[in-house]
Motif scaffolding. Sequence first.
Motif, short mmCIF file in Angstrom:
data_model
loop_
_atom_site.label_atom_id
_atom_site.label_comp_id
_atom_site.label_asym_id
_atom_site.label_seq_id
_atom_site.Cartn_x
_atom_site.Cartn_y
_atom_site.Cartn_z
N GLY A 130 0.78 -1.24 0.00
CA GLY A 130 0.00 0.00 0.00
C GLY A 130 0.81 1.28 0.00
N LEU A 131 1.75 1.37 0.91
CA LEU A 131 2.49 2.62 1.05
C LEU A 131 3.29 2.96 -0.20
N LEU A 134 0.91 3.75 -3.15
CA LEU A 134 0.33 5.08 -2.98
C LEU A 134 1.29 6.15 -3.51
N ASP A 283 6.19 -5.46 5.46
CA ASP A 283 5.40 -4.23 5.50
C ASP A 283 5.42 -3.61 6.89
N ASP A 331 5.50 8.14 5.75
CA ASP A 331 5.71 7.41 7.00
C ASP A 331 7.05 7.79 7.62
N HIS A 333 9.95 6.26 7.57
CA HIS A 333 11.21 5.80 6.95
C HIS A 333 12.14 6.96 6.60
N HIS A 369 0.98 5.93 8.18
CA HIS A 369 0.23 4.93 7.41
C HIS A 369 -0.22 3.72 8.21
N THR A 370 0.03 3.72 9.48
CA THR A 370 -0.39 2.54 10.25
C THR A 370 -0.45 2.84 11.73
N ALA A 375 4.54 -1.75 14.02
CA ALA A 375 5.07 -1.07 12.84
C ALA A 375 5.61 0.32 13.17
N VAL A 447 -4.51 8.72 6.71
CA VAL A 447 -4.81 8.44 5.31
C VAL A 447 -6.27 8.08 5.03
N ASN A 476 -6.72 8.67 1.19
CA ASN A 476 -5.96 8.14 0.05
C ASN A 476 -6.80 8.14 -1.23
N GLU A 665 -6.84 -1.38 9.51
CA GLU A 665 -6.40 -1.00 8.16
C GLU A 665 -6.47 0.51 8.06
N ALA A 666 -5.32 1.15 7.92
CA ALA A 666 -5.31 2.61 7.95
C ALA A 666 -6.28 3.17 6.89
N THR A 669 -6.22 0.70 -0.30
CA THR A 669 -6.33 1.36 -1.60
C THR A 669 -6.83 0.36 -2.64
C1 7GP Z 1 -0.41 0.89 4.27
C2 7GP Z 1 -1.66 0.68 5.10
O1 7GP Z 1 -1.62 -0.58 5.71
C3 7GP Z 1 -2.87 0.78 4.16
O2 7GP Z 1 -4.04 0.69 4.91
C4 7GP Z 1 -2.83 2.10 3.42
O3 7GP Z 1 -3.83 2.14 2.46
C5 7GP Z 1 -1.49 2.28 2.73
O4 7GP Z 1 -0.44 2.16 3.65
C6 7GP Z 1 -1.35 3.62 2.05
O5 7GP Z 1 -1.61 4.65 2.94
N1 7GP Z 1 0.78 0.81 5.10
C7 7GP Z 1 1.87 0.26 4.60
O6 7GP Z 1 1.95 -0.19 3.49
C8 7GP Z 1 3.02 0.25 5.48
O7 7GP Z 1 4.05 -0.24 5.16
C9 7GP Z 1 3.97 0.66 7.57
O8 7GP Z 1 2.88 0.80 6.66
C10 7GP Z 1 4.85 1.81 7.53
#
Ligand code: 7GP
Length: 829
Positions: A130-131, A134, A283, A331, A333, A369-370, A375, A447, A476, A665-666, A669
């Motif tokens: 997802g991240l 996006l 993830d 996020d 990172h 994002h979470t 995480a 998000v 998102n 689930e944040a 998408t």
């Molecule tokens: C994801 C979320 O789990 C998902 O719900 C969301 O749609 C997506 O980000 C975009 O905002 N999170 C990740 O992929 C992730 O790695 C940890 O989050 C940092």
Amino acid sequence: MNQLSAAAADERTRTGLSKEALSRAFLDNLFYLQGRSLDVATDNNLYQAAAFTVRDRLLERWIRSAHVYKEQNARTVCYLSAEFLLGPHLANNLINLGIIEAARAAGDELDLDFEQILESEEEPGLGNGGLGRLAACYMDSLATTQIPAIGYGIRYEFGIFDQVIVDGWQVEKGDTWLRNGNPWEIPRPKLAFPVGFGGYSEEYADEYGVVRHRWRPELQINGVAYDTPIMGYGVNNVNLLRLWRSEAPESFNFGAFNVGDYYGAVHAKIGAETISKVLYPNDEPEAGKELRLKQQFFFVSCSLQDMIRLQLRNTGTLEHFSEKFAVQLNDTHPALAVAELMRLLMDEHLMGWEQAWTITRNTCHFTNHTLLPEALETWPVELFERLLPRHLEIIYAINQRFLDEVRVRFLNDEARVARMSLIDEGGGRKVRMAHLAAVGSRAINGVAELHSELLKSTVMKDFNDLWPERFHNVTNGVTPRRFMVVSNPELAALITETCGNDRWVSDLESLRDLEPHAEDHALQQRWRAVKTNAKRELSDWLGARTGYAPDPESLFDVQAKRFHEYKRQHLNLLHIIWLYEQIKQNANTDLTPRTFIFGGKAAPGYFMAKLMIKLINAVGEVINKDPQVNGTLRVLFMPDFNVKNGQRLYPAADLSEQISLAGKEASGTGNMKFSMNGALTIGTLDGANIEIRDEVGHENFFLFGMTATEVQQRQEAGYQPWEYYQRNEQLRSAIDLIASGLFSHGDAELFRPLTENLIHHDPFMVLADFEDYRERQQEVDRAYRDAHHWDRMSILNTTRMGKFSSDRSIRDYAQRIWQVEPTPVEVHD
Ligand code: 7GP
């Protein structure tokens, strides 16, 4: 025509957009870049020649965009992300350039298999899920909405692993996306920045006697820029994705480096190159992985140095840095950007603390994002001391000032001070990256609406108490170019024809114009035919790979996303097993024929997720072979779910499974991609599902399960999954069937970790939501039999998805967070 204008005309046709110009350029590239003529060209030769043909056309617009942006000193968004999950470029760029038809015609004329050429592209899988995806959608929308932007990240040599299924198990294979070369990127060997690691920090007095700091790293490597143009749809704007590759600096000259220690020198060189070698395939962060922290610092430092270079080149000063650049931290990172920008401004560009802090705080913005606690990134202080000693000093200094502010605001509340500190002092000191990002940012956002609210009331509550004005929500979105036009051309054509124009492609809200047609039986029929064609295509594809080609007339019920317990693939599976039992008990059970399709990767070290994949395949093996089931049920696993395979899946789905435990689930998408393509959703009130349901209409969405609030209450009251197991016979027999060994050749041990975990712990409350889920699935079953009604709901799902275009998300960011305006680019003939 005089000689000059003839040359100019020729220049134009070199990158012209007509069928003839494309055809000529293609043959030219095939010959001069691939060294091949048509008769001996391989698929890859043809793909490369096509890619270079398209790239030339992007470059022209890119140079023009860069020129316009510079001339107007346009405010620029810098999207810092450790992941960009781009997917194949070729078809997308053809669409965005508006030349896919001309290209197809050129291909036909040359007697080429156009689809095969598109198929030959290996996608850059530089993200997990997802991240990362996006970030890729946002790059598309930034260009399309004409906002000057640079995406900054890492050019991983190995992206997300390829998944193969062996005996039902996931097996990871290295991703070698670069093996045939990457025609989309332009290496910039001269655009390189040094990045230090280790060593120590020292104080010194400058020529005026001012005490300053400097970092004396023990080791330096270089980050080299690799640029990929990102073309907007229907505009001439081309933005830049700049990914960094790590290299040993030239001073790694083998002779000069470490005389006599040839092996040592080679070893050091390899060490430098390791940093951008591989994407971490989780993830969520793996605790304390030194290389991961190095990757984060590496790309953040290169990116900020690059921005500083640009600003100094344009204006000669850094005073207005935060007016020129809006940095978005995808996020935590890239959270080190806060400390690294401070260091660069103070130590390298000799700014005072206050000015540097004001600039930093006005430049950075942070997206979370979470909410999953595991995480939330933290790094041991000890690791920082060793790798980034100067940054640790800066973090301590930021923290001291920050905590003073907290103390003044909340008198006598040391517990709060400890909770908010950038340093977690409990059990091994750690740097809290989310706190660093929050303190150093002007704006913080979640998000989806629910997620942003939960962010404010749970993990970032203290920060919201302190700075409520900094918190925002930006729901998102996904790009309709890739996820409708590219992946579902038949549907796109039908929509365009019915609307009378294709404005919807960059103005998705305008799909509402279609709504009056939702009742129209003629449209419904064509709509269904498009869906059935997509299902047939997917069926052929799956048939070739799994040995089972599902019936395109059956209901395609799809769950495709990363494997994680909170996403509850096992809830879906328990329902399937229950259905199977119904058929076994009564051969005349009246069920709507269904094909359940799963797709997704599990983190290589995530045992439970991998076991779920095995169980799905094991259940499929039994059900698909059982003559009594007679095709009523099929369970298939699509191997290697990635962007490219996703594009096969979304158009073919009738039902989209969005069944995470509410609050976990944040946003999601995939939920948007399915719905845009006319799938109905069965889902919980989680993430963006809530907003999707509000948009498409509650009557066009299959809702089940506890709300986030109910989840919390149930947990506080002491959740006992065992009670559900005992009380609900359907549930019990489904779980018992797994435990019996039916799906494991009699081995009652294999899936025990899963069943035991469900019965005794069930952290994601699968059992609590099972009954409601099962009932809603029965409603789905009935609804699908009423074709008119279903088609109507399907049409309305598509037409009401305007809100979930990433163009809307980007406009939200631009207006509410970045304060940046579009900068249109004209191309002059
Ligand atoms: C994801 C979320 O789990 C998902 O719900 C969301 O749609 C997506 O980000 C975009 O905002 N999170 C990740 O992929 C992730 O790695 C940890 O989050 C940092």
